[in-house]
Design a protein around this motif. Structure first.
Motif, PDB file in Angstrom:
ATOM      1  N   PRO A   5      39.941  25.400  34.936  1.00  0.00           N
ATOM      2  CA  PRO A   5      41.325  25.895  34.903  1.00  0.00           C
ATOM      3  C   PRO A   5      41.652  26.724  33.663  1.00  0.00           C
ATOM      4  CG  PRO A   5      41.304  23.649  35.713  1.00  0.00           C
ATOM      5  CD  PRO A   5      39.900  23.947  35.250  1.00  0.00           C
ATOM      6  N   ASP A   6      41.047  26.407  32.524  1.00  0.00           N
ATOM      7  CA  ASP A   6      41.369  27.166  31.321  1.00  0.00           C
ATOM      8  C   ASP A   6      40.562  28.454  31.187  1.00  0.00           C
ATOM      9  OD1 ASP A   6      38.916  26.101  30.708  1.00  0.00           O
ATOM     10  OD2 ASP A   6      39.521  25.204  28.808  1.00  0.00           O
ATOM     11  N   GLU A   7      39.780  28.782  32.217  1.00  0.00           N
ATOM     12  CA  GLU A   7      39.043  30.048  32.210  1.00  0.00           C
ATOM     13  C   GLU A   7      39.726  31.110  33.064  1.00  0.00           C
ATOM     14  OE1 GLU A   7      34.382  29.136  31.469  1.00  0.00           O
ATOM     15  OE2 GLU A   7      35.168  28.400  33.395  1.00  0.00           O
ATOM     16  N   ILE A   8      40.938  30.820  33.551  1.00  0.00           N
ATOM     17  CA  ILE A   8      41.689  31.821  34.308  1.00  0.00           C
ATOM     18  C   ILE A   8      43.082  31.957  33.707  1.00  0.00           C
ATOM     19  CG2 ILE A   8      40.425  31.160  36.394  1.00  0.00           C
ATOM     20  CD1 ILE A   8      43.078  30.098  37.494  1.00  0.00           C
ATOM     21  N   ALA A   9      43.729  33.081  33.999  1.00  0.00           N
ATOM     22  CA  ALA A   9      45.120  33.298  33.604  1.00  0.00           C
ATOM     23  C   ALA A   9      45.879  33.813  34.822  1.00  0.00           C
ATOM     24  CB  ALA A   9      45.215  34.306  32.462  1.00  0.00           C
ATOM     25  N   VAL A  10      47.117  33.346  34.983  1.00  0.00           N
ATOM     26  CA  VAL A  10      47.939  33.729  36.139  1.00  0.00           C
ATOM     27  C   VAL A  10      49.241  34.347  35.641  1.00  0.00           C
ATOM     28  CG1 VAL A  10      46.937  32.035  37.699  1.00  0.00           C
ATOM     29  CG2 VAL A  10      48.874  31.369  36.281  1.00  0.00           C
ATOM     30  N   PHE A  11      49.718  35.349  36.367  1.00  0.00           N
ATOM     31  CA  PHE A  11      50.898  36.126  35.966  1.00  0.00           C
ATOM     32  C   PHE A  11      51.902  36.159  37.119  1.00  0.00           C
ATOM     33  CE2 PHE A  11      47.420  37.518  33.421  1.00  0.00           C
ATOM     34  CZ  PHE A  11      47.896  38.125  32.274  1.00  0.00           C
ATOM     35  N   GLY A  12      53.202  35.977  36.825  1.00  0.00           N
ATOM     36  CA  GLY A  12      54.199  36.037  37.887  1.00  0.00           C
ATOM     37  C   GLY A  12      55.604  36.207  37.362  1.00  0.00           C
ATOM     38  N   ARG A  69      39.012  30.146  42.365  1.00  0.00           N
ATOM     39  CA  ARG A  69      38.520  29.550  41.112  1.00  0.00           C
ATOM     40  C   ARG A  69      37.331  28.636  41.348  1.00  0.00           C
ATOM     41  NH1 ARG A  69      38.605  24.960  38.416  1.00  0.00           N
ATOM     42  NH2 ARG A  69      39.909  23.874  39.935  1.00  0.00           N
ATOM     43  N   THR A  70      37.433  27.770  42.348  1.00  0.00           N
ATOM     44  CA  THR A  70      36.336  26.838  42.604  1.00  0.00           C
ATOM     45  C   THR A  70      35.108  27.572  43.137  1.00  0.00           C
ATOM     46  OG1 THR A  70      37.281  26.339  44.785  1.00  0.00           O
ATOM     47  CG2 THR A  70      37.855  24.870  42.978  1.00  0.00           C
ATOM     48  N   ALA A  71      35.317  28.621  43.930  1.00  0.00           N
ATOM     49  CA  ALA A  71      34.177  29.398  44.427  1.00  0.00           C
ATOM     50  C   ALA A  71      33.425  30.067  43.281  1.00  0.00           C
ATOM     51  CB  ALA A  71      34.651  30.454  45.426  1.00  0.00           C
ATOM     52  N   LEU A  72      34.152  30.420  42.220  1.00  0.00           N
ATOM     53  CA  LEU A  72      33.536  31.055  41.053  1.00  0.00           C
ATOM     54  C   LEU A  72      33.035  30.030  40.034  1.00  0.00           C
ATOM     55  CD1 LEU A  72      36.133  33.927  40.422  1.00  0.00           C
ATOM     56  CD2 LEU A  72      33.942  34.089  41.627  1.00  0.00           C
ATOM     57  N   SER A  73      33.256  28.743  40.309  1.00  0.00           N
ATOM     58  CA  SER A  73      32.853  27.661  39.400  1.00  0.00           C
ATOM     59  C   SER A  73      33.479  27.819  38.014  1.00  0.00           C
ATOM     60  CB  SER A  73      31.320  27.604  39.280  1.00  0.00           C
ATOM     61  OG  SER A  73      30.733  27.334  40.533  1.00  0.00           O
ATOM     62  N   LEU A  74      34.759  28.167  37.989  1.00  0.00           N
ATOM     63  CA  LEU A  74      35.479  28.314  36.731  1.00  0.00           C
ATOM     64  C   LEU A  74      36.366  27.089  36.495  1.00  0.00           C
ATOM     65  CD1 LEU A  74      36.625  32.046  36.973  1.00  0.00           C
ATOM     66  CD2 LEU A  74      34.611  31.119  35.815  1.00  0.00           C
ATOM     67  N   ILE A  81      38.724  33.400  28.859  1.00  0.00           N
ATOM     68  CA  ILE A  81      39.264  33.714  30.175  1.00  0.00           C
ATOM     69  C   ILE A  81      38.293  34.630  30.909  1.00  0.00           C
ATOM     70  CG2 ILE A  81      41.135  34.869  31.416  1.00  0.00           C
ATOM     71  CD1 ILE A  81      42.997  33.976  29.157  1.00  0.00           C
ATOM     72  N   LYS A  82      37.938  34.227  32.130  1.00  0.00           N
ATOM     73  CA  LYS A  82      36.961  34.973  32.917  1.00  0.00           C
ATOM     74  C   LYS A  82      37.537  35.567  34.194  1.00  0.00           C
ATOM     75  CE  LYS A  82      33.120  32.142  31.217  1.00  0.00           C
ATOM     76  NZ  LYS A  82      31.985  31.253  31.587  1.00  0.00           N
ATOM     77  N   ALA A  83      38.773  35.198  34.555  1.00  0.00           N
ATOM     78  CA  ALA A  83      39.391  35.748  35.762  1.00  0.00           C
ATOM     79  C   ALA A  83      40.897  35.806  35.585  1.00  0.00           C
ATOM     80  CB  ALA A  83      39.035  34.913  36.992  1.00  0.00           C
ATOM     81  N   LEU A  84      41.507  36.852  36.109  1.00  0.00           N
ATOM     82  CA  LEU A  84      42.942  37.078  36.013  1.00  0.00           C
ATOM     83  C   LEU A  84      43.536  37.168  37.415  1.00  0.00           C
ATOM     84  CD1 LEU A  84      42.729  39.971  33.406  1.00  0.00           C
ATOM     85  CD2 LEU A  84      43.329  37.590  32.891  1.00  0.00           C
ATOM     86  N   PHE A  85      44.723  36.602  37.596  1.00  0.00           N
ATOM     87  CA  PHE A  85      45.410  36.629  38.884  1.00  0.00           C
ATOM     88  C   PHE A  85      46.829  37.163  38.676  1.00  0.00           C
ATOM     89  CE2 PHE A  85      42.051  33.597  39.325  1.00  0.00           C
ATOM     90  CZ  PHE A  85      41.631  33.700  40.636  1.00  0.00           C
ATOM     91  N   PHE A  86      47.164  38.243  39.392  1.00  0.00           N
ATOM     92  CA  PHE A  86      48.442  38.916  39.188  1.00  0.00           C
ATOM     93  C   PHE A  86      49.282  38.941  40.456  1.00  0.00           C
ATOM     94  CE2 PHE A  86      45.481  40.893  36.204  1.00  0.00           C
ATOM     95  CZ  PHE A  86      46.193  40.865  35.017  1.00  0.00           C
ATOM     96  N   ASP A  87      50.532  38.465  40.342  1.00  0.00           N
ATOM     97  CA  ASP A  87      51.529  38.804  41.342  1.00  0.00           C
ATOM     98  C   ASP A  87      51.743  40.321  41.278  1.00  0.00           C
ATOM     99  OD1 ASP A  87      53.888  38.535  43.083  1.00  0.00           O
ATOM    100  OD2 ASP A  87      55.017  38.952  41.246  1.00  0.00           O
ATOM    101  N   LEU A  88      52.251  40.898  42.356  1.00  0.00           N
ATOM    102  CA  LEU A  88      52.462  42.342  42.371  1.00  0.00           C
ATOM    103  C   LEU A  88      53.901  42.727  42.038  1.00  0.00           C
ATOM    104  CD1 LEU A  88      50.269  43.526  45.402  1.00  0.00           C
ATOM    105  CD2 LEU A  88      49.788  43.708  42.957  1.00  0.00           C
TER     106      LEU A  88
END
Length: 269
Positions: free
Chosen positions: A212-219, A205-210, A2-9
């Motif tokens: 789908p399995d290189e990111i994690a999302v939280f909500g 994600r696409t701008a970072l050339s990652l 995982i190279k990027a994380l995305f968090f709801d607040l």
């Protein structure tokens, strides 16, 4: 990896007291030290310095993010906005009036318009001042990026919205507006039909050339579902609504019980 994380607040990264828990802060700093990028994915506007009293130290935890349910994407210091069709905004305002519901319109420059007089006592949580509250007129309709429907003053709302309102909105503007019933039925959030948290995450994600399995999302809430159903690493908070828990690949502890730190450990981060 995982190279990027995305968090709801709200309900996710933030405690119920609207703060970042010490365990969460340390976990995010540890990820950043390892070169992992950290992003926000929220329904809130980017003005977190006003609405949450965040300092530069808080903002520095993040590399950018998705705001206003995808209406704003911030990456590398640049912002991209998506506006709602003005005719759809006009219809929404009319329906809110018919159902006796309050509505707020959010603009790309931080201005707000309301169909009621917002008490000064809640200006802080809204991020509003006398200068950035504007009339709900044609100018406001053309500049709207997000709408909220609610009772009371939103931040202290306890009244459920009438189910018929969501039905009327879907029937009247559902092809032009993305609609989300959140806060256990107390709020409807709206953005342009072609944007969501998912479209914002995908843009980054696409701008970072990652992959789908290189990111994690939280909500935790229904407006998180589009992104949680898209990625292999999707994490629901212990306090999340049932639909979100069913959609996620991992359910962690609640936002008040170190859920973020626990999930990151389980992800090996």
């Amino acid at each position: 990896m995982i190279k990027a994380l995305f968090f709801d607040l709200d309900g996710t990264l933030l405690t119920s007291g609207k703060t970042i828990a010490p365990s969460t802060r340390e976990a995010l700093l540890a990820c950043r030290r390892r070169g992992v990028r950290v992003y926000i994915a929220t329904g809130r506007s980017p003005r977190l310095d006003q609405t949450l009293d965040w300092t530069g130290e808080d903002l520095a935890l993040f590399d950018g993010g998705v705001f206003s349910n995808g209406a704003c994407v911030m990456l590398d210091g640049r912002s991209r906005w998506a506006h709602i069709d003005p005719d759809a905004v006009r219809t929404c305002a009319a329906l809110a009036g018919q159902h006796g519901v309050r509505i707020s319109l959010h603009m790309d420059d931080g201005a707000h318009a309301f169909n009621f007089s917002l008490p000064r006592s809640v200006w802080g949580p809204w991020g509003t001042t006398e200068e950035n509250i504007i009339p709900l007129n044609e100018n406001a309709l053309r500049r709207t990026v997000k709408m909220l429907f609610f009772h009371e003053n939103l931040v202290d709302s306890v009244t459920l919205l009438p189910p018929a309102l969501l039905e009327d909105l879907r029937r009247s503007v559902g092809d032009r507006v993305s609609l989300y019933l959140t806060d256990q039925g107390r709020t409807i959030q709206a953005a342009a039909s072609h944007v969501s948290k998912l479209t914002g995450v995908e843009a980054i994600r696409t701008a970072l050339s990652l992959s789908p399995d290189e990111i994690a999302v939280f909500g935790d809430d229904l407006n998180d579902l589009p992104m949680l159903t898209r990625y292999p690493h999707s994490i629901a908070m212990g306090n999340a609504v049932p639909e979100v828990k069913r959609a996620a690949s991992l359910v962690t502890a609640s936002n008040d019980d170190d859920g973020i730190a626990q999930a990151l450990r389980e992800l090996g981060m």
